[in-house]
Design a protein around this motif. Structure first.
Motif, PDB file in Angstrom:
ATOM      1  N   PHE A 277      20.487 -70.978  54.650  1.00 35.74           N
ATOM      2  CA  PHE A 277      19.524 -72.011  54.312  1.00 35.74           C
ATOM      3  C   PHE A 277      20.242 -72.986  53.381  1.00 35.74           C
ATOM      4  CE2 PHE A 277      17.074 -68.383  55.596  1.00 35.74           C
ATOM      5  CZ  PHE A 277      15.993 -68.908  56.283  1.00 35.74           C
ATOM      6  N   LEU A 278      20.480 -74.202  53.854  1.00 33.85           N
ATOM      7  CA  LEU A 278      21.257 -75.173  53.092  1.00 33.85           C
ATOM      8  C   LEU A 278      20.338 -76.218  52.464  1.00 33.85           C
ATOM      9  CD1 LEU A 278      24.229 -75.718  55.584  1.00 33.85           C
ATOM     10  CD2 LEU A 278      24.163 -74.224  53.565  1.00 33.85           C
ATOM     11  N   CYS A 279      20.633 -76.538  51.209  1.00 31.74           N
ATOM     12  CA  CYS A 279      19.822 -77.493  50.441  1.00 31.74           C
ATOM     13  C   CYS A 279      19.841 -78.881  51.076  1.00 31.74           C
ATOM     14  CB  CYS A 279      20.369 -77.570  49.012  1.00 31.74           C
ATOM     15  SG  CYS A 279      19.609 -78.878  48.014  1.00 31.74           S
ATOM     16  N   ARG A 280      18.665 -79.513  51.173  1.00 35.54           N
ATOM     17  CA  ARG A 280      18.561 -80.881  51.675  1.00 35.54           C
ATOM     18  C   ARG A 280      18.010 -81.843  50.625  1.00 35.54           C
ATOM     19  NH1 ARG A 280      15.504 -82.753  55.790  1.00 35.54           N
ATOM     20  NH2 ARG A 280      13.898 -81.160  55.615  1.00 35.54           N
ATOM     21  N   CYS A 281      17.596 -81.316  49.468  1.00 34.06           N
ATOM     22  CA  CYS A 281      16.947 -82.187  48.484  1.00 34.06           C
ATOM     23  C   CYS A 281      17.913 -82.660  47.408  1.00 34.06           C
ATOM     24  CB  CYS A 281      15.752 -81.483  47.841  1.00 34.06           C
ATOM     25  SG  CYS A 281      16.214 -80.163  46.687  1.00 34.06           S
ATOM     26  N   GLY A 282      19.069 -81.999  47.304  1.00 36.68           N
ATOM     27  CA  GLY A 282      20.062 -82.387  46.304  1.00 36.68           C
ATOM     28  C   GLY A 282      19.854 -81.751  44.945  1.00 36.68           C
ATOM     29  N   LYS A 283      18.814 -80.916  44.796  1.00 39.96           N
ATOM     30  CA  LYS A 283      18.475 -80.390  43.465  1.00 39.96           C
ATOM     31  C   LYS A 283      18.885 -78.940  43.243  1.00 39.96           C
ATOM     32  CE  LYS A 283      14.378 -83.334  43.278  1.00 39.96           C
ATOM     33  NZ  LYS A 283      12.994 -83.269  43.742  1.00 39.96           N
TER      34      LYS A 283
ATOM     35  N   GLU B 235      27.912 -80.325  72.923  1.00 38.18           N
ATOM     36  CA  GLU B 235      29.202 -80.945  72.585  1.00 38.18           C
ATOM     37  C   GLU B 235      28.988 -82.192  71.751  1.00 38.18           C
ATOM     38  OE1 GLU B 235      31.394 -81.607  76.180  1.00 38.18           O
ATOM     39  OE2 GLU B 235      30.703 -79.682  76.944  1.00 38.18           O
ATOM     40  N   SER B 236      28.202 -82.010  70.704  1.00 33.42           N
ATOM     41  CA  SER B 236      27.769 -83.176  69.973  1.00 33.42           C
ATOM     42  C   SER B 236      27.949 -82.980  68.480  1.00 33.42           C
ATOM     43  CB  SER B 236      26.306 -83.429  70.312  1.00 33.42           C
ATOM     44  OG  SER B 236      26.001 -84.760  70.144  1.00 33.42           O
ATOM     45  N   ILE B 237      27.767 -84.040  67.746  1.00 34.57           N
ATOM     46  CA  ILE B 237      27.916 -83.991  66.296  1.00 34.57           C
ATOM     47  C   ILE B 237      26.686 -84.607  65.660  1.00 34.57           C
ATOM     48  CG2 ILE B 237      29.231 -84.858  64.323  1.00 34.57           C
ATOM     49  CD1 ILE B 237      31.678 -84.928  66.090  1.00 34.57           C
ATOM     50  N   ILE B 238      26.096 -83.888  64.682  1.00 38.87           N
ATOM     51  CA  ILE B 238      25.045 -84.502  63.884  1.00 38.87           C
ATOM     52  C   ILE B 238      25.424 -84.360  62.418  1.00 38.87           C
ATOM     53  CG2 ILE B 238      23.190 -84.142  65.554  1.00 38.87           C
ATOM     54  CD1 ILE B 238      22.215 -81.814  63.782  1.00 38.87           C
ATOM     55  N   SER B 239      24.870 -85.238  61.597  1.00 39.64           N
ATOM     56  CA  SER B 239      25.199 -85.276  60.190  1.00 39.64           C
ATOM     57  C   SER B 239      23.888 -85.253  59.408  1.00 39.64           C
ATOM     58  CB  SER B 239      25.983 -86.563  59.919  1.00 39.64           C
ATOM     59  OG  SER B 239      26.360 -86.628  58.581  1.00 39.64           O
ATOM     60  N   ILE B 240      23.672 -84.176  58.634  1.00 39.28           N
ATOM     61  CA  ILE B 240      22.398 -83.968  57.950  1.00 39.28           C
ATOM     62  C   ILE B 240      22.551 -84.297  56.464  1.00 39.28           C
ATOM     63  CG2 ILE B 240      20.632 -82.242  57.339  1.00 39.28           C
ATOM     64  CD1 ILE B 240      20.690 -82.894  60.316  1.00 39.28           C
ATOM     65  N   CYS B 241      21.603 -85.090  55.959  1.00 43.64           N
ATOM     66  CA  CYS B 241      21.599 -85.513  54.548  1.00 43.64           C
ATOM     67  C   CYS B 241      21.468 -84.314  53.615  1.00 43.64           C
ATOM     68  CB  CYS B 241      20.428 -86.473  54.323  1.00 43.64           C
ATOM     69  SG  CYS B 241      20.140 -86.870  52.593  1.00 43.64           S
ATOM     70  N   ARG B 242      22.275 -84.297  52.547  1.00 40.81           N
ATOM     71  CA  ARG B 242      22.181 -83.259  51.518  1.00 40.81           C
ATOM     72  C   ARG B 242      21.695 -83.803  50.193  1.00 40.81           C
ATOM     73  NH1 ARG B 242      26.060 -79.867  49.244  1.00 40.81           N
ATOM     74  NH2 ARG B 242      27.715 -81.397  49.521  1.00 40.81           N
ATOM     75  N   CYS B 243      21.663 -85.141  50.044  1.00 38.72           N
ATOM     76  CA  CYS B 243      21.336 -85.709  48.732  1.00 38.72           C
ATOM     77  C   CYS B 243      19.846 -86.034  48.611  1.00 38.72           C
ATOM     78  CB  CYS B 243      22.180 -86.960  48.470  1.00 38.72           C
ATOM     79  SG  CYS B 243      21.690 -88.408  49.428  1.00 38.72           S
ATOM     80  N   GLY B 244      19.147 -86.080  49.746  1.00 45.68           N
ATOM     81  CA  GLY B 244      17.716 -86.358  49.728  1.00 45.68           C
ATOM     82  C   GLY B 244      17.358 -87.835  49.685  1.00 45.68           C
ATOM     83  N   SER B 245      18.358 -88.721  49.665  1.00 42.80           N
ATOM     84  CA  SER B 245      18.089 -90.156  49.490  1.00 42.80           C
ATOM     85  C   SER B 245      18.207 -90.978  50.766  1.00 42.80           C
ATOM     86  CB  SER B 245      19.062 -90.738  48.458  1.00 42.80           C
ATOM     87  OG  SER B 245      18.952 -90.056  47.233  1.00 42.80           O
TER      88      SER B 245
END
Lengths: 64, 169
Positions: free
Chosen positions: A44-50, B141-151
């Motif tokens: 489970f990877l963080c998505r909110c940054g917190k 065979e694809s690439i996706i990029s998921i936000c980690r910062c929330g912004s």
């Protein structure tokens, strides 16, 4: 159109609403900042940054 | 077979020895290029690529780090494009064969590769089932990029916003 019909998804990648990213199945997790590499089966990877335990979720998104 | 869509947003840069192709629509903001070689790849500069700011070998090395086909390269001397080692990941013969006028199968990764980028997104590459808003889709065979910062303005996907907000993690 597509000649290659043998397709098998190796892993499941799920966006949990207002929550983390869940990944399960056959995948390699590489954390470039911390230099870790593993095949955990499920994360489970963080998505909110917190999170205080990045890249993993620690439920910090629930604290407003 | 020509792909029209690949031409419309095409840009290319050369130092006389190699040509680097830039396909903005394929960029997932993994950020290898400017983290490794800001002298050449500076997103804040126009034009953002300066082919004279580093050696050819170094530019090839960094272009090969791009996880998508956003950055690819080839030798200007076409003879040299005929024997490219498979570790030259982003040579056009692997990534954008239409630019070489020959078809080559791209390298497929299995198991799925999940990379947590330094101060950036999660880049996921391979064959997987993607579930978002309860909708399940098989991604091949694809690439996706998921936000980690929330912004990001395009959640759950990365739009490069982490660079502006100074996200670390």
């Amino acid at each position: 159109m597509d000649e290659n019909k043998e397709f098998r998804p190796e892993a499941e990648v799920e966006i949990l609403e207002s929550g983390p990213l869940r990944i399960s199945g056959n995948f390699i997790l590489k954390d470039l900042k911390r230099g870790d590499e593993s095949a955990p089966g499920e994360v489970f990877l963080c998505r909110c940054g917190k999170s205080n335990n990045k890249p993993f979720c620690d439920d910090s998104h629930k604290n407003k | 077979m020509e792909r029209d869509s690949s031409v419309s947003d095409e840009r290319k840069y050369t130092n006389g020895e190699i040509t680097v192709y830039w396909k903005p629509s394929a960029c997932v903001h993994a950020s290898y290029c400017y983290r490794e070689l800001i002298e050449v790849f500076d997103p804040g500069r126009r034009p953002w690529v300066d082919m004279n700011a580093a050696s050819t070998d170094r530019i090839i090395e960094v272009v090969n780090m791009c996880p998508t086909e956003a950055l690819t390269w080839k030798w200007n001397d076409d003879q040299k494009n005929n024997s490219i080692s498979p570790d030259q990941f982003n040579h056009v013969s692997f990534r954008r064969p239409e630019l070489l006028h020959e078809q080559t199968k791209p390298v497929i990764v299995s198991p799925v590769s999940v990379k947590v980028m330094t101060d950036g997104p999660i880049v996921i590459k391979g064959n997987f089932t993607f579930i978002n808003n309860g909708v399940s889709k098989e991604v091949r065979e694809s690439i996706i990029s998921i936000c980690r910062c929330g912004s990001s303005s395009h959640l759950p996907f990365c739009d490069g916003q982490h660079r502006k907000t100074g996200f670390t993690g």
